[in-house]
Design an enzyme around this catalytic site. Sequence first.
Site, PDB file in Angstrom:
ATOM      1  N   GLY A   1      39.817  30.217  37.339  1.00 41.22           N
ATOM      2  CA  GLY A   1      40.219  31.618  37.296  1.00 41.22           C
ATOM      3  C   GLY A   1      39.687  32.397  36.119  1.00 41.22           C
ATOM      4  O   GLY A   1      40.450  33.045  35.402  1.00 41.22           O
TER       5      GLY A   1
ATOM      6  N   GLY B   1      37.519  27.848  41.336  1.00 36.45           N
ATOM      7  CA  GLY B   1      38.627  26.936  41.556  1.00 36.45           C
ATOM      8  C   GLY B   1      39.560  27.367  42.663  1.00 36.45           C
ATOM      9  O   GLY B   1      40.086  26.540  43.407  1.00 36.45           O
TER      10      GLY B   1
ATOM     11  N   GLY C   1      38.767  30.291  44.932  1.00 35.18           N
ATOM     12  CA  GLY C   1      37.933  30.678  46.065  1.00 35.18           C
ATOM     13  C   GLY C   1      37.278  29.505  46.755  1.00 35.18           C
ATOM     14  O   GLY C   1      36.954  29.579  47.947  1.00 35.18           O
TER      15      GLY C   1
ATOM     16  N   ASN D   1      24.932  37.784  45.085  1.00 33.74           N
ATOM     17  CA  ASN D   1      25.980  38.668  44.580  1.00 33.74           C
ATOM     18  C   ASN D   1      26.615  39.414  45.747  1.00 33.74           C
ATOM     19  O   ASN D   1      25.933  40.115  46.492  1.00 33.74           O
ATOM     20  CB  ASN D   1      25.388  39.656  43.567  1.00 33.74           C
ATOM     21  CG  ASN D   1      26.463  40.383  42.782  1.00 33.74           C
ATOM     22  OD1 ASN D   1      27.428  40.884  43.343  1.00 33.74           O
ATOM     23  ND2 ASN D   1      26.293  40.456  41.471  1.00 33.74           N
TER      24      ASN D   1
ATOM     25  N   SER E   1      36.496  36.259  41.042  1.00 37.50           N
ATOM     26  CA  SER E   1      37.417  36.435  39.906  1.00 37.50           C
ATOM     27  C   SER E   1      37.410  37.885  39.433  1.00 37.50           C
ATOM     28  O   SER E   1      37.233  38.179  38.247  1.00 37.50           O
ATOM     29  CB  SER E   1      37.036  35.482  38.762  1.00 37.50           C
ATOM     30  OG  SER E   1      37.325  34.146  39.103  1.00 37.50           O
TER      31      SER E   1
ATOM     32  N   HIS F   1      39.773  39.819  39.047  1.00 36.26           N
ATOM     33  CA  HIS F   1      40.901  40.158  38.176  1.00 36.26           C
ATOM     34  C   HIS F   1      40.471  40.296  36.722  1.00 36.26           C
ATOM     35  O   HIS F   1      41.160  40.943  35.928  1.00 36.26           O
ATOM     36  CB  HIS F   1      41.990  39.088  38.285  1.00 36.26           C
ATOM     37  CG  HIS F   1      41.555  37.752  37.764  1.00 36.26           C
ATOM     38  ND1 HIS F   1      40.812  36.869  38.517  1.00 36.26           N
ATOM     39  CD2 HIS F   1      41.734  37.158  36.555  1.00 36.26           C
ATOM     40  CE1 HIS F   1      40.565  35.790  37.798  1.00 36.26           C
ATOM     41  NE2 HIS F   1      41.099  35.933  36.610  1.00 36.26           N
TER      42      HIS F   1
ATOM     43  N   TYR G   1      33.328  38.509  36.998  1.00 36.24           N
ATOM     44  CA  TYR G   1      32.633  39.191  38.096  1.00 36.24           C
ATOM     45  C   TYR G   1      31.253  39.657  37.621  1.00 36.24           C
ATOM     46  O   TYR G   1      31.138  40.498  36.735  1.00 36.24           O
ATOM     47  CB  TYR G   1      33.447  40.386  38.599  1.00 36.24           C
ATOM     48  CG  TYR G   1      32.956  40.924  39.923  1.00 36.24           C
ATOM     49  CD1 TYR G   1      33.573  40.563  41.114  1.00 36.24           C
ATOM     50  CD2 TYR G   1      31.863  41.783  39.986  1.00 36.24           C
ATOM     51  CE1 TYR G   1      33.125  41.041  42.335  1.00 36.24           C
ATOM     52  CE2 TYR G   1      31.396  42.260  41.191  1.00 36.24           C
ATOM     53  CZ  TYR G   1      32.032  41.893  42.364  1.00 36.24           C
ATOM     54  OH  TYR G   1      31.577  42.369  43.577  1.00 36.24           O
TER      55      TYR G   1
ATOM     56  N   TYR H   1      42.565  39.063  49.094  1.00 38.70           N
ATOM     57  CA  TYR H   1      43.192  37.760  48.906  1.00 38.70           C
ATOM     58  C   TYR H   1      43.704  37.571  47.478  1.00 38.70           C
ATOM     59  O   TYR H   1      43.642  36.486  46.908  1.00 38.70           O
ATOM     60  CB  TYR H   1      42.280  36.601  49.324  1.00 38.70           C
ATOM     61  CG  TYR H   1      43.105  35.400  49.737  1.00 38.70           C
ATOM     62  CD1 TYR H   1      43.565  35.271  51.033  1.00 38.70           C
ATOM     63  CD2 TYR H   1      43.494  34.457  48.801  1.00 38.70           C
ATOM     64  CE1 TYR H   1      44.381  34.215  51.398  1.00 38.70           C
ATOM     65  CE2 TYR H   1      44.313  33.394  49.149  1.00 38.70           C
ATOM     66  CZ  TYR H   1      44.752  33.276  50.444  1.00 38.70           C
ATOM     67  OH  TYR H   1      45.577  32.236  50.789  1.00 38.70           O
TER      68      TYR H   1
ATOM     69  N   CYS I   1      51.792  20.940  50.456  1.00 34.98           N
ATOM     70  CA  CYS I   1      52.461  20.974  51.755  1.00 34.98           C
ATOM     71  C   CYS I   1      53.473  22.120  51.721  1.00 34.98           C
ATOM     72  O   CYS I   1      54.446  22.055  50.984  1.00 34.98           O
ATOM     73  CB  CYS I   1      53.149  19.633  51.975  1.00 34.98           C
ATOM     74  SG  CYS I   1      54.118  19.497  53.437  1.00 34.98           S
TER      75      CYS I   1
END
Length: 558
Positions: free
Chosen positions: A54, A178, A180, A244, A267, A269, A275, A324, A412
């Site tokens: 992340g 990690g 994605g 890209n 990423s 965020h 990015y 997402y 789970c």
Amino acid sequence: MTTTTTKFRDVEIRAPRGTELTAKSWLTEAPLRMLMNNLDPDVAENPKELVVYGGIGRAARNWECFDKIVDTLKNLETDETLLVQSGKPVGVFKTHKDAPRVLIANSNLVPHWANWEHFNELDAKALAMYGQMTAGSWIYIGSQGIVQGTYETFVEAGRQHYNGDLKGRWVLTAGLGGMGGAQPLAATLAGACSLNIECQQASIDFRLRTRYVDEQATDLDDALARIDRYTKEGKAISIALHGNAAEILPELVRRGVRPDMVTDQTSAHDPLNGYLPVGWTWEEYRERAKTEPEAVVKAAKQSMAKHVQAMLDFQKMGVPTFDYGNNIRQMAKEEGVANAFDFPGFVPAYIRPLFCRGIGPFRWAALSGDPEDIYKTDAKVKELIPDDEHLHHWLDMARERISFQGLPARICWVGLGLRAKLGLAFNEMVRSGELSAPIVIGRDHLDSGSVASPNRETEAMQDGSDAVSDWPLLNALLNTAGGATWVSLHHGGGVGMGFSQHSGVVIVCDGTDEAAARIARVLTNDPATGVMRHADAGYEIAINCAKEQGLHLPMITQ
């Protein structure tokens, strides 16, 4: 206090295996092993810099802090609690045997200062650490940790848009880090092809090696030819494409290419670290981030705006399009894309009914390091939940397709009632010797009652309470009171600084009666807070669940 602050160390970290303790009890051995497992080279994205996943989500603030955490855990008594402040061990206090052995607070800032600019200043001074969600809370299990959630999302989207059948259809997305990196495998398990764009070849190589992505295309034309062939053949094959997304998605729109589903998990965020701007190399991006961060952030957000505009264009074509959870819509909106939020986030679109029943990403890891311990727990889950064919199908697919990263683990999605039932059963398996060593049970912070994130988990709450963050605080307090082994409270995970608060919990099944009592409390209370939170917001599914489960909610069930 002046200390050295080393963020790079050329070393390989792996958690101990087997039954020999390196700490004074399994309750301190467990966080020690899971911390080290977060930095296993088969698990972490950049372990030599303590980055788990992340963007810059770290397990410890620096290597000196890591060393001291390890040393402290090895010597921690059974009635002591270690406090960790943004990846730094700051205190050990006398508590009691049922108290958490570790309490963690990561990346938390007073709201007015809760932005990337201020955080980056603190990070540069070694005063803070970005913990993401499970990086700084020591319960990351590799991309498997998000595979089932992504799978459930794709399956529900298939139900809503394609009569439950994704055969012969394909998903367009980007990001193979990690988080994605779970997308291609999740799409395959859901029955769809996928085209997965990634700007770092190393990330593609990682997913190919761990079998999360099936193959790599040489260029866009080759990728589209493969998609065309596999969809016509009805095969669910995942394809990686080096490039890209902010260039490739607009090109696909220009060509009139129509995927069957569009999302994204770059990423976004973290524009400074996660990015890549259009036209830049990754090396240039990392170098300029150190010398001209404001220009880098601006360039990254400009590229995100192009990316989101293309997603909006796909939506106008009638393609199911959803965010997402990486906050890319917010970044694009700040860069002038006024209607960036026209396409929904995945939680309100597909997942919230599960959250209303306390269902979320329950996970466990075998401290023994023996895969057989996980396979035995898989069988126990099937035995205790005999009539859930969907869950059984997931477990069968997971065993067949998911490679363990680091300590063997399983995820789970189960909810209130079943989590405690499974936890107690696992504890009994440890007691009887059926499992060779204790099990740790945790979850993602992305869960029904443990997060406030208006652009992700709590987007579009029906009562308008999207930004109320009392709920994750109450969740952390209750799990502490209930006797979890370690509890964490973070800010900014998933969507970045200023946009989320969230809490994590881990509990150890060591086969003792004391553990059973703690497990019964924690694994009931934790998902119950999710039912409570959604019932309080007025969701009938949650209100009914609360009544069925006998929850005492004074304003609702009494």
